[in-house]
Write a protein that holds these residues in place. Structure first.
Motif, mmCIF file in Angstrom:
data_model
loop_
_atom_site.group_PDB
_atom_site.id
_atom_site.type_symbol
_atom_site.label_atom_id
_atom_site.label_comp_id
_atom_site.label_asym_id
_atom_site.label_seq_id
_atom_site.Cartn_x
_atom_site.Cartn_y
_atom_site.Cartn_z
ATOM 1 N N LYS A 96 0.619 -1.226 0.412
ATOM 2 C CA LYS A 96 -0.564 0.124 -0.069
ATOM 3 C C LYS A 96 0.640 1.285 0.330
ATOM 4 C CE LYS A 96 -3.539 2.545 2.432
ATOM 5 N NZ LYS A 96 -4.233 2.318 3.218
ATOM 6 N N ALA A 97 2.069 1.052 0.527
ATOM 7 C CA ALA A 97 2.799 2.401 0.493
ATOM 8 C C ALA A 97 3.222 2.895 -0.456
ATOM 9 C CB ALA A 97 4.310 1.976 1.609
ATOM 10 N N VAL A 98 3.683 2.023 -1.250
ATOM 11 C CA VAL A 98 3.890 2.062 -2.470
ATOM 12 C C VAL A 98 2.760 2.512 -3.620
ATOM 13 C CG1 VAL A 98 5.545 0.669 -4.379
ATOM 14 C CG2 VAL A 98 5.849 0.348 -2.246
ATOM 15 N N THR A 99 2.036 1.803 -3.727
ATOM 16 C CA THR A 99 0.825 2.141 -4.314
ATOM 17 C C THR A 99 -0.289 3.683 -4.696
ATOM 18 O OG1 THR A 99 0.656 -0.209 -4.571
ATOM 19 C CG2 THR A 99 -1.438 1.083 -4.734
ATOM 20 N N VAL A 100 0.086 4.140 -2.887
ATOM 21 C CA VAL A 100 -0.289 5.207 -3.082
ATOM 22 C C VAL A 100 0.288 6.383 -3.562
ATOM 23 C CG1 VAL A 100 -1.903 4.513 -0.969
ATOM 24 C CG2 VAL A 100 0.915 5.434 -0.315
ATOM 25 N N GLY A 152 6.758 -6.626 0.614
ATOM 26 C CA GLY A 152 5.483 -5.686 0.018
ATOM 27 C C GLY A 152 5.975 -4.924 -0.458
ATOM 28 N N ILE A 153 6.886 -4.069 -0.568
ATOM 29 C CA ILE A 153 7.305 -2.607 -0.885
ATOM 30 C C ILE A 153 7.834 -3.426 -1.827
ATOM 31 C CG2 ILE A 153 9.061 -0.933 -0.128
ATOM 32 C CD1 ILE A 153 8.336 -1.024 2.636
ATOM 33 N N TYR A 177 6.290 -4.854 -8.977
ATOM 34 C CA TYR A 177 5.057 -4.219 -9.913
ATOM 35 C C TYR A 177 4.601 -3.175 -11.208
ATOM 36 C CZ TYR A 177 -0.204 -4.775 -10.986
ATOM 37 O OH TYR A 177 -1.194 -4.631 -11.435
ATOM 38 N N TYR A 178 4.982 -1.718 -10.539
ATOM 39 C CA TYR A 178 4.935 -1.085 -10.941
ATOM 40 C C TYR A 178 6.367 -0.338 -11.614
ATOM 41 C CZ TYR A 178 1.248 -0.461 -7.745
ATOM 42 O OH TYR A 178 -0.378 -0.799 -7.371
ATOM 43 N N LYS A 179 6.868 -0.953 -11.376
ATOM 44 C CA LYS A 179 8.241 -0.641 -12.749
ATOM 45 C C LYS A 179 8.786 0.244 -12.050
ATOM 46 C CE LYS A 179 7.261 -3.377 -16.767
ATOM 47 N NZ LYS A 179 6.738 -4.334 -15.151
ATOM 48 N N GLY A 186 6.185 7.506 2.082
ATOM 49 C CA GLY A 186 6.596 7.072 0.427
ATOM 50 C C GLY A 186 7.235 8.477 0.380
ATOM 51 N N THR A 187 8.199 8.444 -0.391
ATOM 52 C CA THR A 187 8.273 9.757 -1.248
ATOM 53 C C THR A 187 8.351 9.675 -3.243
ATOM 54 O OG1 THR A 187 9.209 10.922 0.139
ATOM 55 C CG2 THR A 187 9.855 11.924 -1.905
#
Length: 173
Positions: free
Chosen positions: A84-88, A124-125, A131-133, A151-152
């Motif tokens: 989730k931290a990466v996805t947002v 997960g990160i 996944y998002y490359k 996350g930044t």
């Protein structure tokens, strides 16, 4: 005007952002010629041109802070927290029409967190980054009573393709 005993929880996130925007609009740093976005947008657009190729791009920057008791339901796994931290962050980059360039993740974790749980979060990160490359390019760790993930993310978009949402619409009377 606001009541004297008002608390931030009485306003909510959007009203708090409106207050930040209002308070910062007259500061000189907001007239930076390289900034081409509104403070309330999903992400900042910064001129990022290549003079050798005449490419006109924006560097897109965004950040999200996730706090365990507010952003992670009890049934969410540690892997899902990291994802989730990466996805947002990637979502905010995409909202501006940009392609992800890199992400920094900072973690505050309880000292008694099981190493296995920590490794699930990192998995997960990393799986989300894959996944998002978007490469994980740095971050920080610290200790806290609960899990906090910040996350930044950075992205890049051609200026002509940038989607400026202009964030919050303010009505000033």
């Amino acid at each position: 005007m606001f009541k004297k005993n008002l608390q931030v929880s009485d306003l909510g996130e959007k009203k708090l952002i409106e207050r930040i925007v209002e308070k910062s609009k007259d500061f000189e740093f907001n007239s930076n010629k390289y900034l081409n976005s509104y403070i309330g947008d999903d992400a900042a657009l910064i001129d990022f041109n290549n003079n050798l190729t005449n490419e006109k791009n924006y560097l897109v920057a965004t950040t999200d802070l996730l706090i365990q008791k507010h952003h992670f339901p009890l049934q969410m796994s540690f892997f899902q927290m990291g994802w989730k931290a990466v996805t947002v962050n990637v979502s905010d980059i995409a909202a501006m029409g940009a392609k992800p360039v890199g992400i920094l993740i900072s973690l505050a974790i309880p000292p008694n967190l099981a190493l296995e749980s920590f490794e699930e979060m990192i998995d997960g990160i990393l799986e989300a980054c894959n996944y998002y490359k978007i490469p994980l390019i740095g971050g920080d760790t610290n200790e806290d009573d609960e899990i906090i993930i910040s996350g930044t993310a950075l992205g890049k978009v051609e200026q002509s393709l940038a989607k400026k949402n202009m964030g919050l619409k303010l009505e000033i009377n």
